[in-house]
Enzyme design. Structure first.
Site: not given
Length: 144
Positions: A110, A119-122
């Site tokens: 991640n 790509v919503p790694c948050h």
């Protein structure tokens, strides 16, 4: 050849990189090195990012180019499936990928996500619900 553009957002400057056909990197940077007008793919990427920051976009529709290990690609695919407004823990992603002991590997993959925000790694959090680790910093993760 890598094409680049920069976008000022409410939480900092983003550098967008592509191969001309697919976006391959979105990352925070300290300063913009170019002040021209984006064209084509970069113009579309910037439009979608600004829509996202304004709350008008929930999902990106951009051609993406991923470069990573097979495990990283699986993690990024799992992360990309987290719906807007929801979160998932590192452990839950590890469980989805069939190895509940892979939590650290999921965190590492991640953290190597080259397409921040898109790509919503948050949206990946600790099992106890706290915010941990984000390449853009925890203040940005909280904002997002």
């Amino acid at each position: 050849m890598t094409e680049r553009s920069w976008l000022e957002t409410p939480i900092g400057t983003l550098r967008i990189e592509s191969d001309g056909k697919r976006i391959q990197r979105v990352a925070f940077c300290e300063t913009a090195e170019w002040d021209g007008s984006p064209e084509g793919l970069h113009q579309e990427a910037e439009r979608q990012l600004l829509e996202y920051f304004s709350g008008a976009r929930k999902r990106f529709e951009l051609p993406l180019r991923f470069e990573g290990t097979p495990f990283q690609l699986k993690v990024w695919e799992a992360v990309d499936s987290i719906p807007y407004g929801e979160t998932l823990s590192y452990q839950a992603i590890a469980d989805r990928l069939g190895g509940n002991k892979a939590t650290r590997a999921v965190g590492s993959a991640n953290g190597a996500n080259p397409l921040l925000i898109v790509v919503p790694c948050h949206r990946v959090i600790a099992t106890d619900g706290t915010l941990t680790g984000y390449a853009g910093g925890l203040e940005r993760k909280h904002w997002l």
